[in-house]
Scaffold this active site. Structure first.
Site, PDB file in Angstrom:
ATOM      1  N   LYS A 237       8.981  16.362   1.537  1.00  0.00           N
ATOM      2  CA  LYS A 237       8.756  15.930   2.923  1.00  0.00           C
ATOM      3  C   LYS A 237       8.980  17.016   3.992  1.00  0.00           C
ATOM      4  O   LYS A 237       8.187  17.117   4.919  1.00  0.00           O
ATOM      5  CB  LYS A 237       9.608  14.696   3.254  1.00  0.00           C
ATOM      6  CG  LYS A 237       9.133  13.431   2.553  1.00  0.00           C
ATOM      7  CD  LYS A 237       9.943  12.234   2.994  1.00  0.00           C
ATOM      8  CE  LYS A 237       9.725  11.061   2.064  1.00  0.00           C
ATOM      9  NZ  LYS A 237      10.281   9.819   2.584  1.00  0.00           N
ATOM     10  N   ASP A 273       7.671   6.600   7.662  1.00  0.00           N
ATOM     11  CA  ASP A 273       8.939   5.981   7.236  1.00  0.00           C
ATOM     12  C   ASP A 273       9.615   5.379   8.458  1.00  0.00           C
ATOM     13  O   ASP A 273      10.175   4.287   8.431  1.00  0.00           O
ATOM     14  CB  ASP A 273       9.882   7.026   6.620  1.00  0.00           C
ATOM     15  CG  ASP A 273       9.399   7.499   5.261  1.00  0.00           C
ATOM     16  OD1 ASP A 273       8.795   6.685   4.530  1.00  0.00           O
ATOM     17  OD2 ASP A 273       9.633   8.671   4.927  1.00  0.00           O
TER      18      ASP A 273
END
Ligand code: ATR
Length: 456
Positions: A237, A273
């Site tokens: 990420k 997210d």
């Protein structure tokens, strides 16, 4: 999309057709056209790349045969070098070649798929014979006058097909995937399949194990293969950020990208997210962040995403509590928040002043089910909302304690679901189609529960 000439799916080339895609469609045997599908017209020798692709299919247990309108001698070199069984003079679009193929490969038409570049022979024939049909864009090359004539006749069909697919969402099967290391346990393919099923999108989503040392190369490869987008998970990420053309401001501040969109040759990074967290808390606890006090446990990437979500939604105070206090301080500095130390004498009292408490640490996650994120003494108060980003197990020890003490509890399943929904929305919108409706999202959720993929 009832047109008898339209394929069930379209790929830019054969290499994009993966064993998983075929299996997902119930295909166990492929019937291959040669000219301009596997090799350029007039080239009758398979390339290394074709051979590798065929091996990949065969290793995955998918059988293959040549279904050609040509005579065997004309394609002898090709069949010899690939070792594939052949049905010559197949007379596509007639059904007889397809019927022979059922016998040759020993499977019913429902398990067969024709892969070809021509609508009037390959695709129409496949549709008439009720086998799955995949149209691949013809490999551009010199063609005979007869084929050029057929291409000209095909033009309105290609145009119509592309138009219908553009309205529905993209003119090809949109390739999507998730990269991570490890990746085996990911349920993202099933999640996105459900979203495709409720929206009729023609996406195919696969998971890819990408080693950290190989991230840059793998990323370039996804772009080259025409992927519409990918999800990015642990540990990539943060490391994907420098590889992207543009990164959303929130994702940049969080320092983590979990969703990549390719549009017009450029790559864009987002963090869904954060959205997933916000949507889950709003939905499951009917929580309004505006003016609220939030405590975040942990100080990693997940904590940064949650903090960004809270700040964006108008929380009045966002504080951090972490085993390593310096890391909590760094996040407090970045997000204008405070630090709550577990050694603070008034910890229990202060703990109760928060409206929402979020665990972003891995304490309590399988295989550490016996762990709790906090070691200090405290109790929850009635009415507090307690969110744990963990979803295996569904009720961590920490959530059990919170529930017992009267807090409203939420596990990480909703966050997982909604980060996927938001990623899907980004790809869908980049495809110039309308976002999923609330009804479709609810349908997908029900479908996932029904299929036993996700339970809340
Ligand atoms: P992510 O990016 O998923 O948030 P991370 O960067 O590894 O993951 O962050 C994990 C966080 O959980 C860290 O803040 C870690 O605390 P430290 O900063 O002290 O390492 C916290 N954490 C992990 N296991 C924990 C445990 N058993 N108890 C308390 N905190 C824990």
């Amino acid at each position: 999309m009832k047109n008898i000439f339209y394929p069930k799916a379209h790929f830019n080339n054969i290499y994009e057709i993966t064993p998983n895609f075929l299996k997902n469609k119930g295909v166990e045997g492929v019937l291959l056209d040669i000219d301009n599908t596997l090799v350029p017209y007039a080239v009758k020798v398979p390339s290394e790349k074709v051979l590798t692709w065929l091996t990949t299919l065969q290793e995955a247990g998918i059988k293959a045969a040549i279904l050609s309108n040509a005579k065997a001698e004309r394609i002898a070199t090709f069949t010899e070098q690939t070792g594939l069984p052949i049905i010559e003079k197949a007379g596509k679009p007639l059904k007889r070649g397809f019927r022979q193929a059922e016998k040759l490969l020993g499977m019913p038409k429902e398990k067969l798929c024709i892969i070809g570049d021509q609508f009037f022979t390959d695709i129409w024939g496949g549709n008439r014979s009720k086998v799955y049909s995949i149209w691949v864009t013809p490999i551009n090359n010199e063609e005979s006058a007869f084929i050029r004539l057929k291409r000209w006749l095909e033009r309105p069909i290609v145009k119509g097909y592309r138009k219908v697919m553009a309205e529905k969402g993209g003119d090809t099967v949109g390739l999507l995937g998730v990269i991570g290391y490890p990746i085996g346990h990911s349920i993202s393919p099933q999640l996105h399949q459900a979203l495709c099923d409720v929206s009729g999108m023609n996406y195919f989503y696969d998971k890819f194990l990408v080693e950290p040392s190989n991230l840059k190369e793998a990323f370039a490869d996804f772009a080259k293969k025409g992927f519409r987008g990918i999800n990015v998970t642990v540990p990539h990420k943060p490391d994907i950020i420098p590889l992207l053309d543009e990164v959303d401001a929130n994702a940049l501040k969080i320092g983590a990208v979990n969703t990549v969109v390719w549009k017009d040759g450029k790559s864009y990074g987002y963090n869904t997210d954060m959205d997933g967290f916000v949507m889950s808390v709003k939905e499951e606890a009917n929580f309004d962040f505006d003016g609220k006090r939030v405590l975040i446990l942990g100080a990693g990437g997940a904590a940064r995403g949650v903090a960004m979500g809270c700040v964006t939604e108008g929380a009045a105070q966002v504080d951090f509590c972490n085993r390593t206090v310096e890391k909590a301080q760094a996040l407090a500095d970045a997000f204008d928040g405070g630090v709550l130390s577990q050694t603070d004498e008034a910890f229990a009292e202060k703990f109760q002043t928060y409206d929402l408490i979020v665990n972003t640490t891995s304490a309590g996650m399988k295989p550490q089910e016996d762990k709790m994120p906090l070691t200090a003494e405290y109790t929850f108060r009635k009415g507090q909302v307690c969110f744990d980003a963990i979803y295996v197990p569904r009720r961590t020890l920490w959530l059990q304690k919170a529930e017992k003490e009267g807090a409203t509890v939420i596990n990480g399943m909703g966050m997982l679901f909604y980060q996927g929904v938001e990623a899907f929305q980004k790809w869908k919108m980049a495809d110039n189609t309308k976002p999923l409706t609330a009804e479709q999202i609810a349908q997908a959720k029900a479908l996932l529960q029904e299929r036993g993929v996700m339970t809340w």
